[in-house]
Design a protein around this motif. Structure first.
Motif, short mmCIF file in Angstrom:
data_model
loop_
_atom_site.label_atom_id
_atom_site.label_comp_id
_atom_site.label_asym_id
_atom_site.label_seq_id
_atom_site.Cartn_x
_atom_site.Cartn_y
_atom_site.Cartn_z
N ALA A 28 -24.78 1.29 20.93
CA ALA A 28 -23.76 2.26 20.50
C ALA A 28 -22.78 2.52 21.63
N LEU A 29 -23.29 2.72 22.83
CA LEU A 29 -22.42 2.95 23.98
C LEU A 29 -21.53 1.74 24.24
N SER A 30 -22.08 0.54 24.13
CA SER A 30 -21.26 -0.65 24.36
C SER A 30 -20.18 -0.80 23.30
N SER A 31 -20.45 -0.35 22.07
CA SER A 31 -19.40 -0.44 21.04
C SER A 31 -18.25 0.51 21.35
N VAL A 32 -18.55 1.67 21.94
CA VAL A 32 -17.49 2.58 22.38
C VAL A 32 -16.64 1.91 23.46
N VAL A 33 -17.30 1.26 24.42
CA VAL A 33 -16.59 0.60 25.52
C VAL A 33 -15.74 -0.55 24.99
N VAL A 34 -16.30 -1.37 24.10
CA VAL A 34 -15.55 -2.50 23.53
C VAL A 34 -14.35 -2.00 22.75
N TRP A 35 -14.56 -0.95 21.93
CA TRP A 35 -13.45 -0.43 21.14
C TRP A 35 -12.33 0.10 22.03
N ALA A 36 -12.71 0.75 23.12
CA ALA A 36 -11.70 1.25 24.06
C ALA A 36 -10.97 0.11 24.76
N ALA A 37 -11.67 -1.01 24.95
CA ALA A 37 -11.07 -2.14 25.66
C ALA A 37 -10.25 -3.06 24.76
N LEU A 38 -10.36 -2.92 23.45
CA LEU A 38 -9.62 -3.82 22.55
C LEU A 38 -8.13 -3.89 22.85
N PRO A 39 -7.44 -2.76 23.05
CA PRO A 39 -6.01 -2.87 23.38
C PRO A 39 -5.75 -3.64 24.68
N LEU A 41 -7.43 -6.13 25.60
CA LEU A 41 -7.68 -7.53 25.28
C LEU A 41 -6.64 -8.10 24.31
N GLY A 42 -5.65 -7.28 23.96
CA GLY A 42 -4.57 -7.76 23.10
C GLY A 42 -4.74 -7.47 21.62
N THR A 43 -5.76 -6.71 21.24
CA THR A 43 -5.97 -6.35 19.84
C THR A 43 -5.65 -4.87 19.68
N ALA A 44 -4.56 -4.59 19.01
CA ALA A 44 -4.14 -3.19 18.85
C ALA A 44 -4.97 -2.51 17.78
N HIS A 45 -5.20 -1.21 17.95
CA HIS A 45 -5.83 -0.41 16.90
C HIS A 45 -4.81 -0.22 15.79
N GLY A 46 -5.27 -0.22 14.55
CA GLY A 46 -4.38 0.06 13.43
C GLY A 46 -3.58 -1.14 12.96
N LEU A 47 -4.10 -2.33 13.14
CA LEU A 47 -3.41 -3.52 12.64
C LEU A 47 -3.34 -3.49 11.12
N VAL A 48 -2.39 -4.21 10.57
CA VAL A 48 -2.33 -4.39 9.12
C VAL A 48 -3.08 -5.68 8.82
N GLY A 49 -3.88 -5.68 7.75
CA GLY A 49 -4.67 -6.86 7.40
C GLY A 49 -6.07 -6.73 7.95
N PRO A 50 -6.71 -7.85 8.30
CA PRO A 50 -8.08 -7.79 8.84
C PRO A 50 -8.10 -6.93 10.10
N ARG A 51 -9.11 -6.07 10.17
CA ARG A 51 -9.15 -5.07 11.24
C ARG A 51 -10.43 -5.20 12.06
N PRO A 52 -10.42 -6.05 13.09
CA PRO A 52 -11.62 -6.13 13.94
C PRO A 52 -11.91 -4.80 14.62
N ASP A 53 -10.88 -3.99 14.85
CA ASP A 53 -11.10 -2.70 15.50
C ASP A 53 -11.94 -1.78 14.63
N LYS A 54 -11.79 -1.87 13.30
CA LYS A 54 -12.61 -1.03 12.41
C LYS A 54 -14.08 -1.39 12.53
N CYS A 55 -14.36 -2.68 12.57
CA CYS A 55 -15.75 -3.12 12.68
C CYS A 55 -16.38 -2.59 13.95
N VAL A 56 -15.67 -2.68 15.06
CA VAL A 56 -16.20 -2.19 16.33
C VAL A 56 -16.26 -0.67 16.34
N PHE A 57 -15.24 0.00 15.78
CA PHE A 57 -15.21 1.46 15.75
C PHE A 57 -16.42 2.00 14.98
N TYR A 58 -16.69 1.45 13.80
CA TYR A 58 -17.79 1.96 12.99
C TYR A 58 -19.16 1.49 13.45
#
Length: 146
Positions: A28-39, A41-58
C-alpha cells in the motif's frame, strides 16, 4: 470506459498473488509512492482514455483493505479512530469545497481518503444488521458476478 475498475481489480489481484509474501502495508505504501511519482515519469493524473493512474491510485485502498481485514474481523474500529478519521475527511472535503476544486497535492488525497474509508467502516460496523438489508449485503460481497 465505465468498466475500468475490472482491469484495476485484475491488476490488484495479480499484484496480490505475486507479492503475497510481502506485508500488504508495504505494498500500500509503495502504491502511494508510485502514484506520486507518475507525473515525474511522464504520466499525468487525469488523462482521458485509459487511466493507469487510477489503477495505481486505487491499489492503496485494495491492498490496505487486505492489510486491515484481519484486524477488522477480530474487533471493530475503535470509536476514537472512527471519529478522528471522519473529522479529517470532513476537513479535507470542506477545504476542497472552499477552493471549489480538488486540492493540488495529489498524494494527500490518497492519504486523507484512506483514513476516511477506515472511519466509514468503523461507523458502519456500529450500525445494527437489519434482516431487510441482507440482500444488499449479499450484493456488496458478490456484485462482481452479476
Amino acid at each position: 470506459m465505465y468498466t475500468w475498475f475490472l482491469a484495476a481489480l485484475f491488476c490488484h489481484y495479480v499484484i496480490g498473488l505475486v507479492t503475497r509474501r510481502i506485508h500488504p502495508g508495504w505494498i500500500a505504501l509503495s502504491s502511494v509512492v508510485v502514484w506520486a511519482a507518475l507525473p515525474l515519469l511522464g504520466t499525468a493524473h487525469g488523462l482521458v482514455g485509459p487511466r493507469p493512474d487510477k489503477c495505481v491510485f486505487y491499489a492503496v485502498f485494495f491492498v490496505a483493505g487486505a492489510a486491515l481485514r484481519p484486524v477488522l474481523t477480530r474487533r471493530p474500529v475503535p470509536w476514537a479512530v472512527t471519529v478522528s478519521a471522519r473529522a479529517v475527511a470532513a476537513a479535507w472535503a470542506l477545504h476542497a469545497a472552499r477552493i471549489d476544486a480538488e486540492p493540488e497535492v495529489p498524494v494527500l488525497t490518497q492519504v486523507v481518503v484512506l483514513p476516511a474509508v477506515v472511519g466509514a467502516v468503523g461507523w458502519f460496523q456500529g450500525l445494527p444488521r437489519l434482516r431487510a438489508l441482507r440482500p444488499v449485503e449479499w450484493l456488496g460481497r458478490n456484485s462482481i458476478v452479476p
